[in-house]
Design an enzyme around this catalytic site. Sequence first.
Site, mmCIF file in Angstrom:
data_model
loop_
_atom_site.group_PDB
_atom_site.id
_atom_site.type_symbol
_atom_site.label_atom_id
_atom_site.label_comp_id
_atom_site.label_asym_id
_atom_site.label_seq_id
_atom_site.Cartn_x
_atom_site.Cartn_y
_atom_site.Cartn_z
ATOM 1 N N CYS A 173 4.142 -8.559 -0.511
ATOM 2 C CA CYS A 173 4.040 -7.226 0.070
ATOM 3 C C CYS A 173 5.408 -6.714 0.525
ATOM 4 O O CYS A 173 5.726 -5.540 0.347
ATOM 5 C CB CYS A 173 3.043 -7.224 1.219
ATOM 6 S SG CYS A 173 1.355 -7.525 0.645
ATOM 7 N N GLU A 226 -1.508 -3.960 2.159
ATOM 8 C CA GLU A 226 -0.277 -3.189 1.929
ATOM 9 C C GLU A 226 -0.186 -2.694 0.492
ATOM 10 O O GLU A 226 0.190 -1.543 0.255
ATOM 11 C CB GLU A 226 0.969 -4.046 2.219
ATOM 12 C CG GLU A 226 1.077 -4.525 3.635
ATOM 13 C CD GLU A 226 0.556 -5.941 3.833
ATOM 14 O OE1 GLU A 226 1.183 -6.704 4.586
ATOM 15 O OE2 GLU A 226 -0.493 -6.291 3.233
ATOM 16 N N HIS A 241 -3.899 -7.160 -1.450
ATOM 17 C CA HIS A 241 -3.570 -7.144 -0.019
ATOM 18 C C HIS A 241 -3.614 -5.706 0.482
ATOM 19 O O HIS A 241 -3.417 -4.756 -0.287
ATOM 20 C CB HIS A 241 -2.167 -7.710 0.210
ATOM 21 C CG HIS A 241 -2.064 -9.177 0.007
ATOM 22 N ND1 HIS A 241 -1.073 -9.928 0.587
ATOM 23 C CD2 HIS A 241 -2.807 -10.054 -0.717
ATOM 24 C CE1 HIS A 241 -1.204 -11.187 0.244
ATOM 25 N NE2 HIS A 241 -2.256 -11.290 -0.563
ATOM 26 N N CYS A 258 3.599 -10.472 3.813
ATOM 27 C CA CYS A 258 3.964 -11.675 3.062
ATOM 28 C C CYS A 258 5.112 -11.316 2.113
ATOM 29 O O CYS A 258 5.521 -10.153 2.021
ATOM 30 C CB CYS A 258 2.756 -12.183 2.275
ATOM 31 S SG CYS A 258 2.278 -11.117 0.893
#
Length: 154
Positions: free
Chosen positions: A91, A60, A58, A88
């Site tokens: 993260c 992040e 992801h 999410c």
Amino acid sequence: MSRSFFPRDEYFMRLALREAERALEHDDVPVGCVLAAGGEVVGAGANERELRGDPTAHAEILALREASTRLRGWRLDGAVLYVTLEPCAMCAGAIVLARVPRVVYGATDPKAGAAGSVLDVLAEPRLNHRPEVAGGLLADESAGLLRAFFASRR
């Protein structure tokens, strides 16, 4: 969560939007992230799950890794994380573990958001760190990128 933004927040969120656009180059969901410390970008990332075949790639996570390398440590207590989509659970957990003091995000994520939409990992009182969270900055631009991406898939 608040909607309190500082003058430089829009600048860094626009950089995160550019990162999100980079994800489109390899058919990944357009989410981008930038970490800033001392007024400078210390980490940046775009979603690369499809590119890497990695569910943890992801934006992040990639930005946190870059910032940790650049700052030579896992504690990012002097940074602000800007991300185009509400983090999410994975993260958000990484943000807490990295001790990031402030998170600014664009669009909310009603299906997987962990900064207040579905869960609120970032405000969980049982955890040892709770960053300040400001959501909704450039939300229309962030959501527009996501809508266009998913519309092209249908």
